[in-house]
Design an enzyme around this catalytic site. Sequence first.
Site, PDB file in Angstrom:
ATOM      1  N   GLU A   1       0.821  -1.225   0.000  1.00  0.00           N
ATOM      2  CA  GLU A   1       0.000   0.000   0.000  1.00  0.00           C
ATOM      3  C   GLU A   1       0.849   1.266   0.000  1.00  0.00           C
ATOM      4  OE1 GLU A   1      -2.756  -0.160   3.296  1.00  0.00           O
ATOM      5  OE2 GLU A   1      -1.275  -0.988   4.652  1.00  0.00           O
TER       6      GLU A   1
ATOM      7  N   CYS B   1      -7.406  -5.815  -1.608  1.00  0.00           N
ATOM      8  CA  CYS B   1      -8.377  -5.632  -0.520  1.00  0.00           C
ATOM      9  C   CYS B   1      -8.777  -4.172  -0.323  1.00  0.00           C
ATOM     10  CB  CYS B   1      -7.838  -6.209   0.787  1.00  0.00           C
ATOM     11  SG  CYS B   1      -6.427  -5.321   1.426  1.00  0.00           S
TER      12      CYS B   1
HETATM   13  C1  PEP Z   1      -5.948   0.019   2.016  1.00  0.00           C
HETATM   14  O1  PEP Z   1      -5.181   0.927   2.351  1.00  0.00           O
HETATM   15  O2  PEP Z   1      -6.304  -0.194   0.845  1.00  0.00           O
HETATM   16  C2  PEP Z   1      -6.519  -0.866   3.036  1.00  0.00           C
HETATM   17  C3  PEP Z   1      -7.278  -1.893   2.698  1.00  0.00           C
HETATM   18  O3  PEP Z   1      -6.281  -0.559   4.351  1.00  0.00           O
HETATM   19  P1  PEP Z   1      -7.109   0.564   5.147  1.00  0.00           P
HETATM   20  O4  PEP Z   1      -8.241   1.003   4.273  1.00  0.00           O
HETATM   21  O5  PEP Z   1      -7.581  -0.041   6.416  1.00  0.00           O
HETATM   22  O6  PEP Z   1      -6.068   1.622   5.338  1.00  0.00           O
HETATM   23 MG    MG Z   2      -4.341   0.891   4.323  1.00  0.00          MG
END
Ligand code: PEP
Ligand code: MG
Length: 579
Positions: free
Chosen positions: A433, A504
Amino acid sequence: MEIKKGIAVSPGIAIAKSLIIDSEDYLIPRRSIHSSQRRVEIQRVRNAFTDAIDELSQFQTEQETIEQRKIKDIFAVHLRFLHDRSLRKKITDLVYSESVTAEYAVSTTLREIASHFTKVRDAYISERAADIYDIERRLLRQLLGKKREDVDHLTEEVAIVARELSPTQTAGFSKRFVKGIASDAGGRTSHAAIVARSLGIPAVVALEDLTESVGGGDIVIIDGNRGIVIVNPDSETIHQYKQYSEEFAELEHRLDKIKQKPAIARDGVKITLLGNIEFPNEAELVLQKGGEGIGLYRTEFLYLNRPSEPTEEDHYQAYAETVSVFKHRPVTIRTVDLGADKYTQSKRFAPEPNPFLGLRSIRFCLQNLTMFKTQLRAILRASVLGEVKIMFPLITNIQESMQAKMILRDVMEDLDEESIAYNKDIQIGIMIETPSAALMASTLARDFDFFSIGTNDLIQYTLAVDRGNELVSTLYSSADPAVLRLIRTVIQDAHKAQIDLSVCGEMASDPEYIMLLLGLGVRSLSLAPPMIPEIKQIIRSVTIEDCNTVVRKILGMNSERQISNYLRDATRKILPEAF
Ligand code: PEP
Ligand code: MG
C-alpha cells in the site's frame, strides 16, 4: 428543496429526518428557531452552564497533587467565568433577540469575547483567548453531548448529518435506526466511509457545506448510488425516490439469489471473493453474502470505544469468534493499523503534524513492542482453530518487513517455551500500500507467502492526495495511469514469485474496476460484505478474454478521465442497474 452533490460511498437510498451531530471541533452553523422554541433554548443554555460548573467543581476537588495545582488555578479562572451572570445573560439575550439555537449563541458570544482578548497587545491577556475557547468547548460538549447520547438511544429512524465523522462514531451507529449518513468531509476511502459500507448504511460524503443547509429534523434524501443529498425534498421528489428505492431493493433481492453460486467467469475461471471486516460479528454477514473467507480483518477496531488497550484474551476471543464462522476457510488477520484517521488514543499520544505520513500502522507497532507482541500471541494461539493468516500493513521497506517477521519469530519461540500450540506453517503476508513496497515487490515476494494490495493507501501515497480530504477528492482516483502501472507491477511480480495475491482496497468493491483487475491477472478480491453479490454478478457475466481486451485498451491511455469513462461504459453494459 436543495440538491447537494458529493461522493457516493455506500450504496442505497435513505429518506428520513436528519439528526445533526458534530465532532470535537464544533463548527456550529447559524440555525434559526421558531419564537416558541426560545424558552427551551434558553433553558438549555442555563443547564449547560450548571452542568459545566458541576463538572469543573468535581475536577477541582479531584485534583490534589501539587503538580496539578497550576491546572487547578486555570480551572478556577474558568469557573469564575462560568459563574459570571452577565456572560450568561449575553448568551440568553442573543437566543431571544435573534431566535437562534443555544449552541449558536454560546459559540458566537464566546468567540467574540475571545477575539477581543486576542487583539490585546499584552501577551498574558491575549493568551486568555485559549481559555475562552476551552470554556466554549466545555459548554458545547454539554449541549451537543446530549444529542450525541441520542445517537446511542435512538427510537426513530434518522439520517445522520455531520461535518465529519470518525470511524469510531460510525461504527457505533445501529443500522436499525440510522438509515443514511451524509457528511461535509471525507472521501470514498476514508475509514468512516469504509465502516458505513460494511454496515450497509447508504452514505454520501464530501458535501462540503451540507451542515449549513440542514436543520435538525429536516427531511433529507441520501442517495448513496449517485452521491446526492436532497434537503427538504418536495412531494414529487419523495415519490420518485420511493420508487427508485424499491427498484434498488429489487436489484439487491435479485443479486441475493446468486450469492451462494460460485464466482466463476463465463469461460470457467474461478475468482475467490473474500470479505473485509472490522468486527468479528461481521464474519457471519460475509458468509451470508456468499464470501469464501476473510481477506482483511481490520483489527485496530478492537481498540475503539474502550478506555484501555485490549488484552491478549480480548484479541484471542475476537479472532476465535471470527475463525469459528469460517472453520477451514481463510481468515486473514491484519496486525493493528492504528494511527492517521484511526488515531484512537489521541489523549495518550501527542497529535502529529502529518499523521498519514507519521507514526502509523506497522511503524507504530514496531515502536510499541509489548502491544504488538500481545496481538501476535493471540493471533498465533487462534491459528490452531482454523486457516488463520497473518498480514502486516503499510510496509515501506525490506528492513521493516524483516523486523516484523523477526518479532513474530520471537513470539513463536515464547509460545514454544510455554508449550502453547500454534500453526508453525502459518502463512505470512504483507499489504502493498505504499509506492516503495510496490516498487520493491519482486524482492519482498521472496520472503512472504502472499501480497494483498491496499489500493486505498496506495492511491493516496502515489498521487499525494489525502484519502479523507474532500478538497482534493477529485484528484483521488483508482483510474490514474500511475496507480495502474504500480498495481500491474505488483501483480506481475507476485505471479513471477508464485505467491498468492489479493486486492483488498475499495477498488475491489467498485464495479467499474472489476474487469480491469481480472484482466490484469487478479484472481482474488476482498471487499465490503454488502458488495459481494454485485461484484459476483459482474464476474459471472464476463469472460477473462473480455477483461484482457479492456486492459489492452486501457494500457494505451494516459488520461485518468479517459480510463475512467471507458471503464464505466464497459461495466454499464454488463450491469446497468449499478449506475
Ligand atoms: C488500504 O489501504 O487499501 C486498506 C485496505 O487498508 P485501510 O483502508 O484499512 O487503510
Ligand atoms: Mg491501508
